[in-house]
Design a protein around this motif. Sequence first.
Motif, mmCIF file in Angstrom:
data_model
loop_
_atom_site.group_PDB
_atom_site.id
_atom_site.type_symbol
_atom_site.label_atom_id
_atom_site.label_comp_id
_atom_site.label_asym_id
_atom_site.label_seq_id
_atom_site.Cartn_x
_atom_site.Cartn_y
_atom_site.Cartn_z
ATOM 1 N N GLY A 15 -42.030 -23.953 39.378
ATOM 2 C CA GLY A 15 -42.580 -24.965 38.663
ATOM 3 C C GLY A 15 -43.077 -25.781 39.468
ATOM 4 O O GLY A 15 -43.097 -25.641 40.785
ATOM 5 N N SER A 16 -44.095 -26.955 39.082
ATOM 6 C CA SER A 16 -44.582 -27.896 39.734
ATOM 7 C C SER A 16 -44.523 -29.336 39.441
ATOM 8 O O SER A 16 -44.000 -29.602 38.214
ATOM 9 C CB SER A 16 -46.056 -27.751 39.613
ATOM 10 O OG SER A 16 -46.523 -26.444 40.241
ATOM 11 N N LEU A 17 -44.454 -30.306 40.335
ATOM 12 C CA LEU A 17 -44.471 -31.774 40.233
ATOM 13 C C LEU A 17 -45.113 -32.474 40.919
ATOM 14 O O LEU A 17 -45.558 -31.834 42.117
ATOM 15 C CB LEU A 17 -42.961 -31.981 40.447
ATOM 16 C CG LEU A 17 -41.751 -31.882 39.278
ATOM 17 C CD1 LEU A 17 -40.457 -32.474 39.918
ATOM 18 C CD2 LEU A 17 -41.997 -32.485 38.027
ATOM 19 N N ARG A 18 -45.878 -33.575 40.526
ATOM 20 C CA ARG A 18 -46.626 -34.415 41.546
ATOM 21 C C ARG A 18 -45.710 -35.786 41.677
ATOM 22 O O ARG A 18 -45.772 -36.344 40.595
ATOM 23 C CB ARG A 18 -47.968 -34.697 41.308
ATOM 24 C CG ARG A 18 -49.025 -35.256 42.210
ATOM 25 C CD ARG A 18 -50.401 -35.483 41.774
ATOM 26 N NE ARG A 18 -50.620 -36.349 40.835
ATOM 27 C CZ ARG A 18 -51.681 -37.081 40.796
ATOM 28 N NH1 ARG A 18 -52.844 -36.559 41.312
ATOM 29 N NH2 ARG A 18 -51.752 -37.984 39.768
ATOM 30 N N HIS A 59 -47.388 -31.034 57.490
ATOM 31 C CA HIS A 59 -46.473 -30.677 56.603
ATOM 32 C C HIS A 59 -45.311 -29.858 57.174
ATOM 33 O O HIS A 59 -45.611 -29.029 58.178
ATOM 34 C CB HIS A 59 -46.806 -29.581 55.361
ATOM 35 C CG HIS A 59 -47.999 -30.285 54.555
ATOM 36 N ND1 HIS A 59 -49.213 -30.368 54.915
ATOM 37 C CD2 HIS A 59 -47.771 -30.955 53.316
ATOM 38 C CE1 HIS A 59 -49.891 -31.065 53.908
ATOM 39 N NE2 HIS A 59 -49.276 -31.335 52.849
ATOM 40 N N ALA A 60 -44.190 -30.038 56.780
ATOM 41 C CA ALA A 60 -42.901 -29.170 57.221
ATOM 42 C C ALA A 60 -42.855 -27.825 57.030
ATOM 43 O O ALA A 60 -43.533 -27.447 56.010
ATOM 44 C CB ALA A 60 -41.505 -29.914 56.837
ATOM 45 N N ASP A 61 -42.520 -27.241 57.941
ATOM 46 C CA ASP A 61 -42.660 -25.602 57.860
ATOM 47 C C ASP A 61 -42.074 -25.151 56.625
ATOM 48 O O ASP A 61 -42.415 -24.005 55.872
ATOM 49 C CB ASP A 61 -41.806 -24.991 58.884
ATOM 50 C CG ASP A 61 -42.831 -24.996 60.049
ATOM 51 O OD1 ASP A 61 -42.090 -24.841 61.391
ATOM 52 O OD2 ASP A 61 -43.563 -25.368 60.157
ATOM 53 N N SER A 62 -40.920 -26.030 56.210
ATOM 54 C CA SER A 62 -40.215 -25.641 54.802
ATOM 55 C C SER A 62 -41.025 -25.490 53.548
ATOM 56 O O SER A 62 -40.529 -25.018 52.609
ATOM 57 C CB SER A 62 -38.733 -26.173 54.652
ATOM 58 O OG SER A 62 -39.230 -27.660 54.688
ATOM 59 N N VAL A 63 -42.019 -26.400 53.600
ATOM 60 C CA VAL A 63 -43.055 -26.712 52.567
ATOM 61 C C VAL A 63 -44.344 -26.356 52.800
ATOM 62 O O VAL A 63 -45.032 -26.367 51.706
ATOM 63 C CB VAL A 63 -42.849 -28.093 52.034
ATOM 64 C CG1 VAL A 63 -41.378 -28.699 51.827
ATOM 65 C CG2 VAL A 63 -43.466 -29.189 53.035
ATOM 66 N N LYS A 64 -44.582 -25.908 53.849
ATOM 67 C CA LYS A 64 -45.874 -25.259 54.139
ATOM 68 C C LYS A 64 -46.539 -24.247 53.161
ATOM 69 O O LYS A 64 -45.883 -23.408 53.006
ATOM 70 C CB LYS A 64 -46.180 -25.070 55.668
ATOM 71 C CG LYS A 64 -47.427 -25.006 56.099
ATOM 72 C CD LYS A 64 -47.588 -24.929 57.753
ATOM 73 C CE LYS A 64 -46.812 -25.957 58.514
ATOM 74 N NZ LYS A 64 -46.890 -25.884 59.907
ATOM 75 N N ARG A 66 -46.777 -24.681 50.002
ATOM 76 C CA ARG A 66 -46.449 -25.119 48.734
ATOM 77 C C ARG A 66 -46.538 -26.522 48.393
ATOM 78 O O ARG A 66 -47.021 -26.879 47.286
ATOM 79 C CB ARG A 66 -44.922 -24.627 48.465
ATOM 80 C CG ARG A 66 -44.428 -23.176 49.022
ATOM 81 C CD ARG A 66 -43.006 -23.090 48.382
ATOM 82 N NE ARG A 66 -42.073 -23.749 49.425
ATOM 83 C CZ ARG A 66 -41.259 -24.674 48.834
ATOM 84 N NH1 ARG A 66 -41.239 -24.920 47.499
ATOM 85 N NH2 ARG A 66 -40.537 -25.347 49.631
ATOM 86 N N PHE A 67 -46.491 -27.343 49.294
ATOM 87 C CA PHE A 67 -46.565 -28.795 49.019
ATOM 88 C C PHE A 67 -47.910 -29.454 49.562
ATOM 89 O O PHE A 67 -48.223 -28.729 50.870
ATOM 90 C CB PHE A 67 -45.598 -29.628 49.570
ATOM 91 C CG PHE A 67 -44.231 -29.277 48.921
ATOM 92 C CD1 PHE A 67 -43.925 -28.472 47.930
ATOM 93 C CD2 PHE A 67 -43.221 -30.315 49.134
ATOM 94 C CE1 PHE A 67 -42.619 -28.239 47.504
ATOM 95 C CE2 PHE A 67 -41.853 -30.218 48.598
ATOM 96 C CZ PHE A 67 -41.670 -29.038 47.757
ATOM 97 N N LEU A 80 -47.857 -36.296 46.529
ATOM 98 C CA LEU A 80 -47.113 -35.178 47.038
ATOM 99 C C LEU A 80 -47.170 -34.230 45.813
ATOM 100 O O LEU A 80 -46.579 -34.314 44.818
ATOM 101 C CB LEU A 80 -45.710 -35.110 47.689
ATOM 102 C CG LEU A 80 -45.113 -34.048 48.272
ATOM 103 C CD1 LEU A 80 -45.880 -33.960 49.448
ATOM 104 C CD2 LEU A 80 -43.707 -34.561 48.431
ATOM 105 N N GLN A 81 -47.910 -33.176 45.905
ATOM 106 C CA GLN A 81 -48.118 -32.250 44.874
ATOM 107 C C GLN A 81 -47.297 -30.916 45.358
ATOM 108 O O GLN A 81 -47.341 -30.617 46.782
ATOM 109 C CB GLN A 81 -49.463 -31.496 44.873
ATOM 110 C CG GLN A 81 -49.876 -30.352 43.824
ATOM 111 C CD GLN A 81 -49.541 -30.811 42.421
ATOM 112 O OE1 GLN A 81 -49.868 -31.955 42.101
ATOM 113 N NE2 GLN A 81 -48.702 -30.018 41.743
ATOM 114 N N MET A 82 -46.285 -30.753 44.549
ATOM 115 C CA MET A 82 -45.208 -29.504 44.786
ATOM 116 C C MET A 82 -45.347 -28.570 44.099
ATOM 117 O O MET A 82 -45.226 -28.690 42.601
ATOM 118 C CB MET A 82 -43.952 -30.229 44.882
ATOM 119 C CG MET A 82 -43.869 -31.487 45.656
ATOM 120 S SD MET A 82 -41.948 -32.240 45.762
ATOM 121 C CE MET A 82 -41.671 -32.705 43.987
#
Length: 126
Positions: A15-18, A59-64, A66-67, A80-82
């Motif tokens: 899913g997504s969150l902002r 962006h951190a590698d862990s979220v690149k 996706r965020f 921050l769009q996730m």
Amino acid sequence: VQLQAFGGGLVQAGGSLRLSCVAFGVSFSRNTVGWFRQAPGKEREFVAAISWSGASTVHADSVKGRFTISRDNAKNTVYLQMNSLKPEDTAAYYCARQVPGAPFARVATTSFYHYWGQGTQVTVSS
């Protein structure tokens, strides 16, 4: 004087969150702003940062991929769009303003930030 994060919640994996970061009592339209997160029992880690103009982001590698961090200086807000959330993204998310004069190259270093506010909890279920 603080930055307040909003928009957290419970979401299923994929899913997504902002998230929104709003400044109260201070402007950050001329400052780099960063997002960090902290899971229970873990250290606070860098997620993303954006320069004052929005022209540069990290962006951190862990979220690149996706965020995505963005900002609207007219609204004194950073977002921050996730997307494609994973259970390992579960954490309290915080935003903060980089201290004036700090180099953009150090955006991932928590000690270069101030005006930490209360975080917003993001929980991703599997």
